[in-house]
Scaffold this active site. Structure first.
Site, PDB file in Angstrom:
ATOM      1  N   CYS A   1      -9.095  18.234 -26.313  1.00 38.43           N
ATOM      2  CA  CYS A   1      -8.694  17.849 -24.876  1.00 38.43           C
ATOM      3  C   CYS A   1      -9.686  17.453 -23.372  1.00 38.43           C
ATOM      4  O   CYS A   1     -10.060  18.584 -23.442  1.00 38.43           O
ATOM      5  CB  CYS A   1      -6.992  19.123 -24.356  1.00 38.43           C
ATOM      6  SG  CYS A   1      -6.786  17.994 -22.351  1.00 38.43           S
TER       7      CYS A   1
ATOM      8  N   CYS B   1      -9.037  20.297 -20.458  1.00 33.80           N
ATOM      9  CA  CYS B   1      -8.713  21.337 -20.387  1.00 33.80           C
ATOM     10  C   CYS B   1      -9.498  22.286 -21.430  1.00 33.80           C
ATOM     11  O   CYS B   1      -9.969  23.417 -21.712  1.00 33.80           O
ATOM     12  CB  CYS B   1      -8.113  22.270 -19.939  1.00 33.80           C
ATOM     13  SG  CYS B   1      -6.160  21.183 -21.705  1.00 33.80           S
TER      14      CYS B   1
ATOM     15  N   CYS C   1      -0.977  16.860 -23.905  1.00 33.56           N
ATOM     16  CA  CYS C   1      -1.219  18.500 -24.159  1.00 33.56           C
ATOM     17  C   CYS C   1      -0.897  19.605 -24.242  1.00 33.56           C
ATOM     18  O   CYS C   1      -0.197  19.735 -23.188  1.00 33.56           O
ATOM     19  CB  CYS C   1      -2.990  18.820 -23.206  1.00 33.56           C
ATOM     20  SG  CYS C   1      -3.772  19.990 -23.423  1.00 33.56           S
TER      21      CYS C   1
ATOM     22  N   CYS D   1      -2.601  22.084 -20.966  1.00 32.61           N
ATOM     23  CA  CYS D   1      -2.345  21.212 -19.030  1.00 32.61           C
ATOM     24  C   CYS D   1      -1.920  20.189 -19.402  1.00 32.61           C
ATOM     25  O   CYS D   1      -1.119  19.502 -18.260  1.00 32.61           O
ATOM     26  CB  CYS D   1      -3.750  20.776 -19.379  1.00 32.61           C
ATOM     27  SG  CYS D   1      -4.508  19.494 -19.796  1.00 32.61           S
TER      28      CYS D   1
ATOM     29  N   CYS E   1      -0.981   9.125 -32.791  1.00 36.04           N
ATOM     30  CA  CYS E   1      -2.306   7.504 -31.991  1.00 36.04           C
ATOM     31  C   CYS E   1      -2.436   8.156 -30.765  1.00 36.04           C
ATOM     32  O   CYS E   1      -1.550   8.251 -29.884  1.00 36.04           O
ATOM     33  CB  CYS E   1      -0.885   6.785 -32.281  1.00 36.04           C
ATOM     34  SG  CYS E   1      -1.738   5.034 -31.716  1.00 36.04           S
TER      35      CYS E   1
END
Length: 137
Positions: free
Chosen positions: A46, A49, A95, A98, A118
């Protein structure tokens, strides 16, 4: 949800596109993402984070214009939400740490899962397992 920077930190630390995608459920234009054609071995994280999301071994070319994966690194890595925007019924992926918007998952991927995650390049960073180099999408 741990480790999420403040809105001010995000605005200062992300590009306009990265902020739009991760914080406003945006979508980058297809075939423009920096990580779309990345073929190196490593882990996709991510961007917000740094939580691990996808292994490069699960990435494939779906032809859709965004990086595609057939499974996340763990069940906890991704949060799933129903998305009925734009007159479509889809499953949004965020995510799991976060809550940053990543993209969508579709039931038209390859085996072994049959799923296509995707993902916007602008929501990812990639860490090369050979040299530790980090590339931000």
């Amino acid at each position: 949800m741990a480790n999420k920077p403040t809105p001010e930190e995000l605005k200062n630390g992300l590009s306009e596109m990265q902020f739009y995608v991760t914080q406003h459920h945006g979508t980058e234009p297809p075939f423009t993402g920096r990580l779309l054609h990345n073929k190196k071995n490593g882990v996709y994280h991510c961007l917000v984070c740094d939580a691990p999301l996808f292994n490069s071994q699960t990435k494939y070319d779906s032809g859709c214009g965004w990086p595609s994966f057939y499974e996340p690194v763990s069940a906890e890595a991704i949060r799933y939400l129903t998305d009925n925007s734009h007159g479509m019924q889809r499953i949004e992926i965020r995510c799991g740490n976060c809550d940053a918007h990543l993209g969508h998952v579709f039931p038209d991927g390859p085996q072994p899962t049959g799923e296509r995650y995707c993902v916007n390049s602008a929501s990812l960073s990639f860490t090369d397992e050979q040299n530790g180099e980090q590339i931000k999408g």
